[in-house]
Design a protein around this motif. Structure first.
Motif, short mmCIF file in Angstrom:
data_model
loop_
_atom_site.label_atom_id
_atom_site.label_comp_id
_atom_site.label_asym_id
_atom_site.label_seq_id
_atom_site.Cartn_x
_atom_site.Cartn_y
_atom_site.Cartn_z
N ALA A 24 0.83 -1.20 0.00
CA ALA A 24 0.00 0.00 0.00
C ALA A 24 0.86 1.25 0.00
O ALA A 24 1.97 1.26 0.56
CB ALA A 24 -0.92 0.00 1.22
N SER A 25 0.34 2.27 -0.63
CA SER A 25 0.97 3.59 -0.61
C SER A 25 -0.12 4.62 -0.37
O SER A 25 -1.23 4.51 -0.90
CB SER A 25 1.67 3.88 -1.94
OG SER A 25 2.75 2.99 -2.14
N GLY A 26 0.20 5.64 0.44
CA GLY A 26 -0.79 6.65 0.75
C GLY A 26 -1.74 6.20 1.83
O GLY A 26 -1.59 5.12 2.41
N PRO A 27 -2.77 7.02 2.11
CA PRO A 27 -3.73 6.66 3.16
C PRO A 27 -4.61 5.49 2.72
O PRO A 27 -5.00 5.39 1.55
CB PRO A 27 -4.54 7.93 3.35
CG PRO A 27 -4.42 8.65 2.04
CD PRO A 27 -3.06 8.33 1.51
N PHE A 28 -4.93 4.61 3.65
CA PHE A 28 -5.81 3.48 3.32
C PHE A 28 -6.51 2.97 4.58
O PHE A 28 -6.04 3.15 5.70
CB PHE A 28 -5.05 2.34 2.65
CG PHE A 28 -4.04 1.65 3.53
CD1 PHE A 28 -4.40 0.56 4.31
CD2 PHE A 28 -2.72 2.10 3.59
CE1 PHE A 28 -3.46 -0.06 5.13
CE2 PHE A 28 -1.79 1.48 4.40
CZ PHE A 28 -2.16 0.39 5.19
N ARG A 29 -7.64 2.34 4.37
CA ARG A 29 -8.37 1.64 5.43
C ARG A 29 -9.11 0.48 4.78
O ARG A 29 -9.98 0.68 3.94
CB ARG A 29 -9.35 2.56 6.15
CG ARG A 29 -10.10 1.86 7.30
CD ARG A 29 -11.20 2.73 7.91
NE ARG A 29 -10.66 3.86 8.65
CZ ARG A 29 -10.79 5.13 8.29
NH1 ARG A 29 -11.42 5.41 7.13
NH2 ARG A 29 -10.29 6.09 9.01
N VAL A 30 -8.73 -0.74 5.16
CA VAL A 30 -9.35 -1.94 4.62
C VAL A 30 -10.11 -2.64 5.75
O VAL A 30 -9.55 -2.89 6.82
CB VAL A 30 -8.30 -2.92 4.03
CG1 VAL A 30 -8.97 -4.19 3.53
CG2 VAL A 30 -7.52 -2.24 2.92
N PRO A 84 -8.40 9.52 6.04
CA PRO A 84 -9.46 10.48 6.39
C PRO A 84 -10.72 9.72 6.83
O PRO A 84 -10.91 8.56 6.48
CB PRO A 84 -9.68 11.23 5.08
CG PRO A 84 -9.24 10.29 4.01
CD PRO A 84 -8.11 9.51 4.60
N PRO A 85 -11.58 10.37 7.59
CA PRO A 85 -12.82 9.73 8.03
C PRO A 85 -13.64 9.24 6.84
O PRO A 85 -13.76 9.92 5.82
CB PRO A 85 -13.55 10.85 8.78
CG PRO A 85 -12.47 11.78 9.21
CD PRO A 85 -11.44 11.74 8.13
N GLY A 86 -14.19 8.05 6.97
CA GLY A 86 -15.07 7.51 5.94
C GLY A 86 -14.36 6.79 4.80
O GLY A 86 -15.03 6.18 3.96
N LEU A 87 -13.04 6.84 4.75
CA LEU A 87 -12.32 6.18 3.65
C LEU A 87 -12.43 4.66 3.79
O LEU A 87 -12.19 4.10 4.85
CB LEU A 87 -10.85 6.58 3.66
CG LEU A 87 -9.96 5.86 2.62
CD1 LEU A 87 -10.36 6.24 1.21
CD2 LEU A 87 -8.48 6.15 2.88
N VAL A 88 -12.80 4.00 2.69
CA VAL A 88 -12.81 2.54 2.62
C VAL A 88 -12.02 2.15 1.37
O VAL A 88 -12.39 2.52 0.26
CB VAL A 88 -14.24 1.98 2.54
CG1 VAL A 88 -14.19 0.46 2.42
CG2 VAL A 88 -15.04 2.38 3.77
N SER A 89 -10.93 1.43 1.55
CA SER A 89 -10.05 1.06 0.44
C SER A 89 -10.36 -0.36 -0.03
O SER A 89 -10.72 -1.24 0.76
CB SER A 89 -8.58 1.15 0.88
OG SER A 89 -8.29 2.41 1.43
N VAL A 98 -0.17 -10.21 -6.05
CA VAL A 98 0.02 -9.23 -5.00
C VAL A 98 -1.20 -8.32 -4.91
O VAL A 98 -1.71 -7.85 -5.93
CB VAL A 98 1.29 -8.38 -5.26
CG1 VAL A 98 1.45 -7.31 -4.19
CG2 VAL A 98 2.52 -9.29 -5.30
N ALA A 99 -1.68 -8.06 -3.69
CA ALA A 99 -2.78 -7.14 -3.46
C ALA A 99 -2.21 -5.74 -3.26
O ALA A 99 -1.33 -5.54 -2.41
CB ALA A 99 -3.59 -7.57 -2.25
N ARG A 100 -2.70 -4.76 -4.06
CA ARG A 100 -2.13 -3.42 -4.00
C ARG A 100 -3.20 -2.37 -3.72
O ARG A 100 -4.32 -2.47 -4.23
CB ARG A 100 -1.42 -3.07 -5.32
CG ARG A 100 -0.17 -3.90 -5.57
CD ARG A 100 0.52 -3.48 -6.87
NE ARG A 100 1.79 -4.18 -7.05
CZ ARG A 100 1.89 -5.38 -7.62
NH1 ARG A 100 0.80 -6.00 -8.08
NH2 ARG A 100 3.07 -5.96 -7.75
#
Length: 306
Positions: A24-30, A84-89, A98-100
Protein backbone atom coordinates in the motif's frame (compact mmCIF):
# COMPACT_ATOMS: atom_id res chain seq x y z
CA UNK A 1 9.44 -36.06 27.31
CA UNK A 2 6.64 -35.19 24.90
CA UNK A 3 6.26 -31.46 24.18
CA UNK A 4 2.64 -30.41 24.91
CA UNK A 5 2.64 -27.40 22.56
CA UNK A 6 3.84 -29.46 19.59
CA UNK A 7 1.28 -32.14 20.40
CA UNK A 8 -1.62 -29.68 20.51
CA UNK A 9 -0.65 -27.97 17.24
CA UNK A 10 -0.13 -31.32 15.51
CA UNK A 11 -3.63 -32.43 16.56
CA UNK A 12 -5.08 -29.15 15.26
CA UNK A 13 -3.92 -30.05 11.69
CA UNK A 14 -3.53 -26.47 10.36
CA UNK A 15 -4.35 -25.77 6.72
CA UNK A 16 -3.70 -22.63 4.65
CA UNK A 17 -6.53 -21.74 2.30
CA UNK A 18 -5.31 -18.17 1.81
CA UNK A 19 -1.96 -16.36 1.90
CA UNK A 20 -0.90 -13.16 0.10
CA UNK A 21 1.56 -10.30 -0.15
CA UNK A 22 -0.15 -6.91 0.26
CA UNK A 23 1.34 -3.51 -0.56
CA UNK A 24 0.00 0.00 0.00
CA UNK A 25 0.97 3.59 -0.61
CA UNK A 26 -0.79 6.65 0.75
CA UNK A 27 -3.73 6.66 3.16
CA UNK A 28 -5.81 3.48 3.32
CA UNK A 29 -8.37 1.64 5.43
CA UNK A 30 -9.35 -1.94 4.62
CA UNK A 31 -12.23 -3.59 6.48
CA UNK A 32 -12.87 -7.37 6.58
CA UNK A 33 -15.87 -8.99 8.27
CA UNK A 34 -15.76 -12.42 6.66
CA UNK A 35 -12.56 -13.93 8.08
CA UNK A 36 -13.82 -16.34 10.79
CA UNK A 37 -10.45 -18.12 10.78
CA UNK A 38 -6.97 -17.91 12.25
CA UNK A 39 -5.38 -14.66 11.08
CA UNK A 40 -1.68 -13.85 10.90
CA UNK A 41 0.27 -10.88 9.57
CA UNK A 42 3.98 -10.19 9.14
CA UNK A 43 4.78 -6.54 8.49
CA UNK A 44 7.79 -6.21 6.20
CA UNK A 45 7.87 -2.46 5.47
CA UNK A 46 6.38 0.61 7.16
CA UNK A 47 3.80 0.99 9.93
CA UNK A 48 0.08 0.26 10.17
CA UNK A 49 -2.77 0.06 12.65
CA UNK A 50 -4.44 -3.33 13.14
CA UNK A 51 -7.86 -3.13 14.80
CA UNK A 52 -9.34 -6.57 15.52
CA UNK A 53 -12.94 -6.61 16.70
CA UNK A 54 -13.14 -6.99 20.45
CA UNK A 55 -9.47 -6.11 21.07
CA UNK A 56 -7.49 -2.92 21.56
CA UNK A 57 -6.00 -1.41 18.34
CA UNK A 58 -2.43 -2.50 17.77
CA UNK A 59 0.33 -0.54 16.05
CA UNK A 60 2.65 -2.72 13.97
CA UNK A 61 6.09 -1.79 12.68
CA UNK A 62 8.38 -3.51 10.19
CA UNK A 63 9.51 -6.82 11.64
CA UNK A 64 6.40 -7.33 13.79
CA UNK A 65 4.29 -10.48 13.63
CA UNK A 66 0.78 -10.93 14.98
CA UNK A 67 -1.34 -14.08 15.13
CA UNK A 68 -4.92 -14.32 16.39
CA UNK A 69 -6.38 -17.85 16.63
CA UNK A 70 -9.99 -16.64 16.33
CA UNK A 71 -10.99 -13.60 14.25
CA UNK A 72 -14.31 -12.54 12.76
CA UNK A 73 -13.77 -8.90 11.76
CA UNK A 74 -10.76 -6.62 11.48
CA UNK A 75 -9.64 -3.26 10.09
CA UNK A 76 -6.16 -2.46 8.74
CA UNK A 77 -5.31 1.20 8.21
CA UNK A 78 -2.35 3.45 7.48
CA UNK A 79 -0.52 5.54 10.05
CA UNK A 80 1.74 7.57 7.72
CA UNK A 81 -0.53 9.33 6.81
CA UNK A 82 -3.69 8.33 8.72
CA UNK A 83 -6.79 7.76 6.55
CA UNK A 84 -9.46 10.48 6.39
CA UNK A 85 -12.82 9.73 8.03
CA UNK A 86 -15.07 7.51 5.94
CA UNK A 87 -12.32 6.18 3.65
CA UNK A 88 -12.81 2.54 2.62
CA UNK A 89 -10.05 1.06 0.44
CA UNK A 90 -10.40 -1.88 -1.93
CA UNK A 91 -7.22 -3.76 -2.91
CA UNK A 92 -6.51 -4.55 -6.56
CA UNK A 93 -5.00 -7.97 -7.26
CA UNK A 94 -2.30 -8.02 -9.91
CA UNK A 95 -1.37 -10.89 -12.20
CA UNK A 96 1.50 -11.66 -9.80
CA UNK A 97 -0.96 -12.32 -6.97
CA UNK A 98 0.02 -9.23 -5.00
CA UNK A 99 -2.78 -7.14 -3.46
CA UNK A 100 -2.13 -3.42 -4.00
CA UNK A 101 -3.66 -0.23 -2.67
CA UNK A 102 -2.77 3.12 -4.24
CA UNK A 103 -0.08 1.78 -6.57
CA UNK A 104 -0.98 0.21 -9.92
CA UNK A 105 0.72 -2.98 -11.02
CA UNK A 106 3.84 -2.32 -13.08
CA UNK A 107 5.17 0.67 -11.12
CA UNK A 108 7.94 -1.43 -9.64
CA UNK A 109 10.23 1.54 -9.26
CA UNK A 110 7.90 3.02 -6.66
CA UNK A 111 8.57 1.40 -3.31
CA UNK A 112 5.41 0.70 -1.28
CA UNK A 113 5.10 2.54 2.01
CA UNK A 114 3.57 -0.54 3.62
CA UNK A 115 4.24 -4.15 2.73
CA UNK A 116 2.91 -7.14 4.63
CA UNK A 117 2.46 -10.89 4.36
CA UNK A 118 -1.08 -11.83 5.36
CA UNK A 119 -2.59 -15.23 5.80
CA UNK A 120 -5.63 -17.05 7.10
CA UNK A 121 -5.51 -20.66 8.16
CA UNK A 122 -8.06 -23.11 9.44
CA UNK A 123 -7.79 -26.21 11.59
CA UNK A 124 -8.99 -29.55 10.23
CA UNK A 125 -9.40 -31.10 13.68
CA UNK A 126 -13.04 -31.51 14.77
CA UNK A 127 -11.79 -30.66 18.26
CA UNK A 128 -10.29 -27.34 17.21
CA UNK A 129 -12.49 -25.30 19.58
CA UNK A 130 -11.26 -27.25 22.58
CA UNK A 131 -7.63 -27.24 21.46
CA UNK A 132 -7.70 -23.53 20.61
CA UNK A 133 -9.02 -22.78 24.10
CA UNK A 134 -5.60 -23.93 25.36
CA UNK A 135 -3.80 -21.27 23.28
CA UNK A 136 -3.50 -17.49 23.81
CA UNK A 137 -6.11 -15.13 22.37
CA UNK A 138 -3.41 -13.15 20.58
CA UNK A 139 0.30 -13.47 19.88
CA UNK A 140 2.46 -10.43 19.12
CA UNK A 141 6.17 -10.91 18.35
CA UNK A 142 8.46 -7.96 17.67
CA UNK A 143 11.45 -8.24 15.37
CA UNK A 144 11.81 -12.01 15.00
CA UNK A 145 13.31 -12.67 11.56
CA UNK A 146 12.62 -16.42 11.64
CA UNK A 147 8.88 -15.70 11.51
CA UNK A 148 9.30 -13.59 8.36
CA UNK A 149 11.11 -16.48 6.67
CA UNK A 150 8.49 -19.02 7.72
CA UNK A 151 5.60 -16.77 6.66
CA UNK A 152 7.18 -16.29 3.22
CA UNK A 153 7.70 -20.05 2.86
CA UNK A 154 4.04 -20.69 3.71
CA UNK A 155 2.91 -18.17 1.11
CA UNK A 156 5.20 -19.49 -1.62
CA UNK A 157 4.28 -23.12 -1.01
CA UNK A 158 0.54 -22.37 -0.79
CA UNK A 159 0.66 -20.69 -4.22
CA UNK A 160 2.83 -23.36 -5.86
CA UNK A 161 1.64 -26.35 -7.84
CA UNK A 162 4.06 -28.92 -6.49
CA UNK A 163 3.62 -32.55 -5.44
CA UNK A 164 2.56 -32.99 -1.79
CA UNK A 165 1.92 -29.25 -1.50
CA UNK A 166 -0.83 -29.62 1.14
CA UNK A 167 1.37 -31.82 3.33
CA UNK A 168 4.26 -29.35 3.11
CA UNK A 169 1.99 -26.39 3.89
CA UNK A 170 0.54 -28.18 6.92
CA UNK A 171 4.00 -28.89 8.32
CA UNK A 172 5.23 -25.36 7.59
CA UNK A 173 2.19 -23.96 9.39
CA UNK A 174 2.88 -26.20 12.36
CA UNK A 175 6.41 -24.82 12.56
CA UNK A 176 5.15 -21.24 12.11
CA UNK A 177 2.57 -21.63 14.89
CA UNK A 178 5.03 -23.27 17.27
CA UNK A 179 7.65 -20.59 16.60
CA UNK A 180 5.08 -17.84 17.17
CA UNK A 181 3.61 -19.33 20.33
CA UNK A 182 6.93 -20.11 21.97
CA UNK A 183 8.35 -16.64 21.31
CA UNK A 184 8.20 -14.05 24.05
CA UNK A 185 4.88 -12.34 23.38
CA UNK A 186 2.45 -9.84 24.78
CA UNK A 187 -0.05 -12.67 25.21
CA UNK A 188 1.63 -14.08 28.31
CA UNK A 189 -1.09 -12.57 30.50
CA UNK A 190 -3.71 -14.77 28.83
CA UNK A 191 -4.40 -17.95 30.84
CA UNK A 192 -3.83 -21.15 28.89
CA UNK A 193 -1.40 -23.88 27.96
CA UNK A 194 1.32 -21.52 26.71
CA UNK A 195 1.38 -19.51 29.91
CA UNK A 196 1.38 -22.75 31.89
CA UNK A 197 4.37 -24.12 29.98
CA UNK A 198 6.25 -20.85 30.57
CA UNK A 199 5.79 -21.19 34.33
CA UNK A 200 8.71 -23.19 35.81
CA UNK A 201 6.47 -25.01 38.32
CA UNK A 202 3.25 -25.53 36.36
CA UNK A 203 5.20 -26.36 33.20
CA UNK A 204 6.76 -29.37 34.92
CA UNK A 205 3.34 -30.73 35.84
CA UNK A 206 1.91 -30.13 32.36
CA UNK A 207 4.80 -31.93 30.67
CA UNK A 208 4.47 -34.87 33.04
CA UNK A 209 0.71 -35.03 32.45
CA UNK A 210 1.12 -35.01 28.67
CA UNK A 211 3.96 -37.53 28.84
CA UNK A 212 1.87 -40.03 30.83
CA UNK A 213 -1.84 -39.41 30.21
CA UNK A 214 -2.51 -43.03 31.24
CA UNK A 215 -1.17 -42.51 34.76
CA UNK A 216 -3.71 -42.30 37.60
CA UNK A 217 -2.78 -38.73 38.40
CA UNK A 218 -3.98 -36.97 41.53
CA UNK A 219 -3.67 -33.29 42.36
CA UNK A 220 -1.10 -34.20 45.01
CA UNK A 221 1.05 -36.13 42.52
CA UNK A 222 0.95 -33.27 40.02
CA UNK A 223 1.79 -30.85 42.82
CA UNK A 224 4.81 -33.01 43.67
CA UNK A 225 5.96 -32.79 40.03
CA UNK A 226 5.66 -29.02 40.33
CA UNK A 227 7.45 -28.88 43.68
CA UNK A 228 4.48 -27.21 45.38
CA UNK A 229 2.01 -28.02 48.12
CA UNK A 230 -1.34 -29.38 46.99
CA UNK A 231 -3.26 -26.16 47.73
CA UNK A 232 -0.59 -23.86 46.27
CA UNK A 233 -0.42 -25.96 43.10
CA UNK A 234 -4.20 -26.07 42.66
CA UNK A 235 -4.51 -22.29 43.02
CA UNK A 236 -1.55 -21.55 40.76
CA UNK A 237 -2.60 -24.02 38.04
CA UNK A 238 -6.15 -22.68 37.99
CA UNK A 239 -4.93 -19.06 37.74
CA UNK A 240 -2.28 -19.66 35.07
CA UNK A 241 -3.94 -22.31 32.88
CA UNK A 242 -7.51 -21.12 33.40
CA UNK A 243 -9.04 -24.43 34.52
CA UNK A 244 -8.48 -26.77 37.50
CA UNK A 245 -5.82 -29.46 36.97
CA UNK A 246 -8.25 -32.40 36.96
CA UNK A 247 -10.51 -30.62 34.44
CA UNK A 248 -7.50 -30.05 32.19
CA UNK A 249 -6.51 -33.72 32.50
CA UNK A 250 -10.05 -34.89 31.68
CA UNK A 251 -10.33 -32.59 28.65
CA UNK A 252 -6.95 -33.73 27.34
CA UNK A 253 -7.74 -37.43 27.83
CA UNK A 254 -11.04 -37.07 25.99
CA UNK A 255 -9.35 -35.17 23.16
CA UNK A 256 -6.85 -38.02 22.78
CA UNK A 257 -9.66 -40.59 22.98
CA UNK A 258 -11.66 -38.91 20.21
CA UNK A 259 -8.53 -38.63 18.07
CA UNK A 260 -7.77 -42.34 18.47
CA UNK A 261 -11.37 -43.40 17.84
CA UNK A 262 -11.51 -41.28 14.67
CA UNK A 263 -8.36 -42.90 13.35
CA UNK A 264 -10.13 -46.26 13.27
CA UNK A 265 -7.00 -48.12 14.35
CA UNK A 266 -7.78 -48.46 18.05
CA UNK A 267 -10.40 -50.51 19.86
CA UNK A 268 -12.31 -49.07 22.81
CA UNK A 269 -10.39 -51.22 25.32
CA UNK A 270 -7.07 -50.00 23.93
CA UNK A 271 -8.18 -46.36 24.00
CA UNK A 272 -9.41 -46.80 27.57
CA UNK A 273 -6.07 -48.22 28.66
CA UNK A 274 -3.98 -45.60 26.84
CA UNK A 275 -5.68 -42.65 28.53
CA UNK A 276 -5.64 -44.08 32.04
CA UNK A 277 -9.00 -45.73 32.73
CA UNK A 278 -8.95 -48.94 34.73
CA UNK A 279 -11.93 -50.43 32.96
CA UNK A 280 -13.75 -50.04 29.66
CA UNK A 281 -17.02 -49.37 31.45
CA UNK A 282 -15.50 -46.53 33.49
CA UNK A 283 -14.08 -45.02 30.30
CA UNK A 284 -17.39 -45.41 28.43
CA UNK A 285 -19.27 -43.67 31.24
CA UNK A 286 -16.79 -40.78 31.39
CA UNK A 287 -16.68 -40.45 27.60
CA UNK A 288 -20.48 -40.40 27.27
CA UNK A 289 -20.75 -37.79 29.99
CA UNK A 290 -18.09 -35.60 28.37
CA UNK A 291 -18.87 -36.07 24.67
CA UNK A 292 -22.60 -36.77 24.78
CA UNK A 293 -22.58 -40.33 23.42
CA UNK A 294 -20.79 -43.60 24.22
CA UNK A 295 -17.46 -44.28 22.48
CA UNK A 296 -18.87 -47.19 20.45
CA UNK A 297 -21.59 -45.00 18.95
CA UNK A 298 -19.11 -42.14 18.46
CA UNK A 299 -16.74 -44.40 16.51
CA UNK A 300 -19.56 -45.93 14.46
CA UNK A 301 -20.83 -42.50 13.37
CA UNK A 302 -17.46 -41.28 12.11
CA UNK A 303 -17.49 -42.72 8.54
CA UNK A 304 -20.94 -41.29 7.84
CA UNK A 305 -20.18 -37.90 9.41
CA UNK A 306 -16.71 -37.45 7.97
Amino acid sequence: MLDPLSEVISLLRPQAPYSKLAEASGPFRVRREDVDEVFYCMLLVGRLLLDIDGKAPLELRAGDFVLVPKVTGLTVSSLDPPPPPGLVSHPDFGSDGVARIGRPEGLAETCPEVQQLIGHCSFASPDSELLMSLLPEMVVVRGEGRLATLTALVRDEARADRPARDVVVEHLLQVLLIEAFRSKTQSEATPGLLRGLADPRIGQALRALHHEPDRAWTVLELATEAGLSRSAFFTRFNRIVGVPPMSYLLNWRMTLAKHMLRSGGHGIAEVSNRIGYGSTSAFSTAFARHVGRPPARFAKAIPAAE
